[in-house]
Design a protein around this motif. Structure first.
Motif, PDB file in Angstrom:
ATOM      1  N   PRO A 247     -12.242  -2.557  -6.072  1.00 40.21           N
ATOM      2  CA  PRO A 247     -10.882  -2.044  -6.304  1.00 40.21           C
ATOM      3  C   PRO A 247     -10.946  -0.891  -7.310  1.00 40.21           C
ATOM      4  O   PRO A 247     -11.845  -0.867  -8.144  1.00 40.21           O
ATOM      5  CB  PRO A 247     -10.156  -3.249  -6.909  1.00 40.21           C
ATOM      6  N   ARG A 248      -9.993   0.013  -7.191  1.00 40.36           N
ATOM      7  CA  ARG A 248      -9.975   1.155  -8.125  1.00 40.36           C
ATOM      8  C   ARG A 248      -9.083   0.806  -9.317  1.00 40.36           C
ATOM      9  O   ARG A 248      -7.955   0.335  -9.138  1.00 40.36           O
ATOM     10  CB  ARG A 248      -9.413   2.382  -7.394  1.00 40.36           C
ATOM     11  N   ILE A 249      -9.591   1.046 -10.516  1.00 46.95           N
ATOM     12  CA  ILE A 249      -8.746   0.865 -11.709  1.00 46.95           C
ATOM     13  C   ILE A 249      -8.131   2.207 -12.054  1.00 46.95           C
ATOM     14  O   ILE A 249      -8.854   3.198 -12.214  1.00 46.95           O
ATOM     15  CB  ILE A 249      -9.570   0.370 -12.918  1.00 46.95           C
ATOM     16  N   PHE A 250      -6.819   2.242 -12.151  1.00 48.92           N
ATOM     17  CA  PHE A 250      -6.143   3.466 -12.604  1.00 48.92           C
ATOM     18  C   PHE A 250      -5.820   3.301 -14.089  1.00 48.92           C
ATOM     19  O   PHE A 250      -5.226   2.301 -14.494  1.00 48.92           O
ATOM     20  CB  PHE A 250      -4.854   3.702 -11.822  1.00 48.92           C
ATOM     21  N   ARG A 251      -6.225   4.303 -14.879  1.00 51.21           N
ATOM     22  CA  ARG A 251      -6.055   4.232 -16.339  1.00 51.21           C
ATOM     23  C   ARG A 251      -5.082   5.302 -16.815  1.00 51.21           C
ATOM     24  O   ARG A 251      -4.968   6.353 -16.182  1.00 51.21           O
ATOM     25  CB  ARG A 251      -7.409   4.439 -17.035  1.00 51.21           C
ATOM     26  N   ASN A 252      -4.429   5.041 -17.931  1.00 52.08           N
ATOM     27  CA  ASN A 252      -3.542   6.057 -18.501  1.00 52.08           C
ATOM     28  C   ASN A 252      -4.358   7.022 -19.378  1.00 52.08           C
ATOM     29  O   ASN A 252      -5.579   6.903 -19.471  1.00 52.08           O
ATOM     30  CB  ASN A 252      -2.373   5.410 -19.272  1.00 52.08           C
ATOM     31  N   SER A 253      -3.662   7.947 -20.041  1.00 51.46           N
ATOM     32  CA  SER A 253      -4.374   8.989 -20.796  1.00 51.46           C
ATOM     33  C   SER A 253      -5.132   8.402 -21.990  1.00 51.46           C
ATOM     34  O   SER A 253      -6.042   9.027 -22.518  1.00 51.46           O
ATOM     35  CB  SER A 253      -3.392  10.061 -21.268  1.00 51.46           C
ATOM     36  N   SER A 256      -6.382   3.122 -21.032  1.00 48.75           N
ATOM     37  CA  SER A 256      -6.027   1.711 -20.815  1.00 48.75           C
ATOM     38  C   SER A 256      -5.773   1.484 -19.321  1.00 48.75           C
ATOM     39  O   SER A 256      -5.113   2.300 -18.679  1.00 48.75           O
ATOM     40  CB  SER A 256      -4.739   1.348 -21.551  1.00 48.75           C
ATOM     41  N   PRO A 257      -6.288   0.374 -18.793  1.00 46.09           N
ATOM     42  CA  PRO A 257      -6.054   0.097 -17.369  1.00 46.09           C
ATOM     43  C   PRO A 257      -4.578  -0.169 -17.088  1.00 46.09           C
ATOM     44  O   PRO A 257      -3.956  -0.975 -17.784  1.00 46.09           O
ATOM     45  CB  PRO A 257      -6.889  -1.157 -17.096  1.00 46.09           C
ATOM     46  N   MET A 258      -4.035   0.523 -16.107  1.00 45.97           N
ATOM     47  CA  MET A 258      -2.617   0.366 -15.766  1.00 45.97           C
ATOM     48  C   MET A 258      -2.438  -0.460 -14.487  1.00 45.97           C
ATOM     49  O   MET A 258      -1.616  -1.347 -14.419  1.00 45.97           O
ATOM     50  CB  MET A 258      -1.965   1.743 -15.546  1.00 45.97           C
ATOM     51  N   PHE A 259      -3.201  -0.082 -13.463  1.00 43.48           N
ATOM     52  CA  PHE A 259      -3.082  -0.762 -12.167  1.00 43.48           C
ATOM     53  C   PHE A 259      -4.463  -0.980 -11.562  1.00 43.48           C
ATOM     54  O   PHE A 259      -5.405  -0.247 -11.870  1.00 43.48           O
ATOM     55  CB  PHE A 259      -2.264   0.089 -11.177  1.00 43.48           C
ATOM     56  N   LEU A 260      -4.528  -1.973 -10.695  1.00 41.83           N
ATOM     57  CA  LEU A 260      -5.747  -2.237  -9.940  1.00 41.83           C
ATOM     58  C   LEU A 260      -5.381  -2.058  -8.465  1.00 41.83           C
ATOM     59  O   LEU A 260      -4.494  -2.755  -7.965  1.00 41.83           O
ATOM     60  CB  LEU A 260      -6.191  -3.680 -10.203  1.00 41.83           C
ATOM     61  N   PHE A 261      -6.056  -1.120  -7.805  1.00 46.22           N
ATOM     62  CA  PHE A 261      -5.709  -0.848  -6.404  1.00 46.22           C
ATOM     63  C   PHE A 261      -6.640  -1.678  -5.520  1.00 46.22           C
ATOM     64  O   PHE A 261      -7.837  -1.407  -5.429  1.00 46.22           O
ATOM     65  CB  PHE A 261      -5.844   0.648  -6.123  1.00 46.22           C
ATOM     66  N   ILE A 283     -13.993   4.847   1.132  1.00 45.03           N
ATOM     67  CA  ILE A 283     -12.951   5.648   0.456  1.00 45.03           C
ATOM     68  C   ILE A 283     -12.922   5.305  -1.046  1.00 45.03           C
ATOM     69  O   ILE A 283     -12.881   6.194  -1.901  1.00 45.03           O
ATOM     70  CB  ILE A 283     -11.566   5.378   1.100  1.00 45.03           C
ATOM     71  N   LEU A 284     -12.952   4.014  -1.353  1.00 42.42           N
ATOM     72  CA  LEU A 284     -12.848   3.597  -2.762  1.00 42.42           C
ATOM     73  C   LEU A 284     -14.031   4.098  -3.594  1.00 42.42           C
ATOM     74  O   LEU A 284     -13.886   4.404  -4.764  1.00 42.42           O
ATOM     75  CB  LEU A 284     -12.747   2.073  -2.858  1.00 42.42           C
ATOM     76  N   LYS A 285     -15.197   4.184  -2.963  1.00 40.41           N
ATOM     77  CA  LYS A 285     -16.373   4.623  -3.727  1.00 40.41           C
ATOM     78  C   LYS A 285     -16.441   6.135  -3.855  1.00 40.41           C
ATOM     79  O   LYS A 285     -17.093   6.650  -4.763  1.00 40.41           O
ATOM     80  CB  LYS A 285     -17.647   4.106  -3.053  1.00 40.41           C
TER      81      LYS A 285
END
Ligand code: SAM
Length: 287
Positions: A247-253, A256-261, A283-285
């Protein structure tokens, strides 16, 4: 572009690009199959996005799905906000009038409407692609169970990582959030997974006025980002036969991890699982 939809950050475009790449590959992979293809966007928005930092205008998931070269046989959009649902209907009618016959835009709660759509479709003859893109903790675990039971839907779920992490305080006083976390993760296994007894317990903690929990123990958080991420993926694996381990971790500026896709497949066919997972992981990689 004028839209009432403002949210997200830099990860919003990354998320949409990942999802759209999968959607396009999905339509190619299923083009010669006998199944009808169904698209469900359960937090559809308006089709257009202005990011909350005001820096970007983006084409949203709904418009991307409708604009893809290859088409689904049916499109369902669910949006909780009446004004946004009306904007999306307008987008469909003005920009995709040739599809309006096979598009339905529901206004309502994603959990309720998704259950209704799933009930109304005969999943022996249909295959679905579902996008769960909530702001926070809106997706009930029971909804994921309903999706998994179709054995016919691939799902991309933007799991609200920071919302969950905020509900897991270091001092173990999570009582306020207990029901919400149970609803999000399906049961209370997270309590033993993310907390341990406080090794710093002193004699004072045994006094009647101390702040220990009922059974006389005090809990402290014992988890980090990777642990929480792995737990979320393992929970999804309890109801979906196949879940991406990347899963992709989306982080803020501030990093900090915000969402897990997350990506999960409900089909029980090993061939369908292999193909879907190969596409999603690629795609994820890489994206
Ligand atoms: C992150 S945005 C989705 C954006 C969309 N996927 C896009 O790319 O444009 C979340 C959307 O879900 C809607 N929403 C919030 N709670 C909801 C609920 N319980 N059921 C359905 N929609 C909801 C919000 O109004 C918002 O438009």
């Amino acid at each position: 572009m004028v839209t009432s939809q403002k949210f997200g950050g830099k990860w919003t475009e990354e998320k949409l690009n990942i999802f759209t790449s999968y959607l396009e590959a999905y339509l190619i992979a299923l083009q010669n199959q006998k199944f009808k293809k169904i698209y469900i966007d359960a937090f559809a928005g308006t089709g257009e996005i202005e990011t909350s930092d005001g820096e970007q205008y983006l084409v949203g998931s709904a418009k991307r799905a409708l604009a893809a070269d290859r088409k689904f046989d049916r499109y369902y959009f669910i949006e909780g906000d009446e004004k946004k649902a009306a904007e999306l209907r307008e987008v469909v009618n003005t920009e995709f009038p040739y599809l309006s016959r096979i598009v339905t835009v529901y206004c309502g709660d994603a959990n309720d409407k998704l259950a209704q759509i799933i009930r109304d479709v005969d999943w022996r003859y249909n295959r679905g692609l579902l996008f769960l893109d909530p702001y926070a903790t809106q997706v009930n675990w029971t909804t994921l169970e309903t999706v998994a039971r179709t054995k016919s839907i691939d799902v991309w779920y933007l799991f609200p990582f920071s919302a969950l992490n905020r509900m897991l305080p270091k001092n173990g006083k999570y009582e306020t959030w207990e029901n919400c976390i149970d609803r999000l993760l399906g049961d209370d296994g997270w309590q033993t997974e993310f907390y341990k007894e406080d090794p710093q317990m002193s004699l004072f903690d045994l006094l009647p006025d101390s702040e220990t929990s009922n059974n006389g123990t005090r809990k402290v958080k014992d988890s980090n980002t990777d642990h929480i991420k792995d737990y979320i993926i393992s929970r999804l694996g309890t109801i979906f036969p196949c879940v991406s381990k990347h899963p992709r971790i989306f982080r803020n500026s501030r990093n900090s991890p915000m969402f897990l896709f997350c990506f999960a497949i409900s089909s029980e066919s090993p061939k369908a699982q292999r193909l879907a997972l190969r596409i999603a992981d690629h795609i994820l990689k890489n994206k």
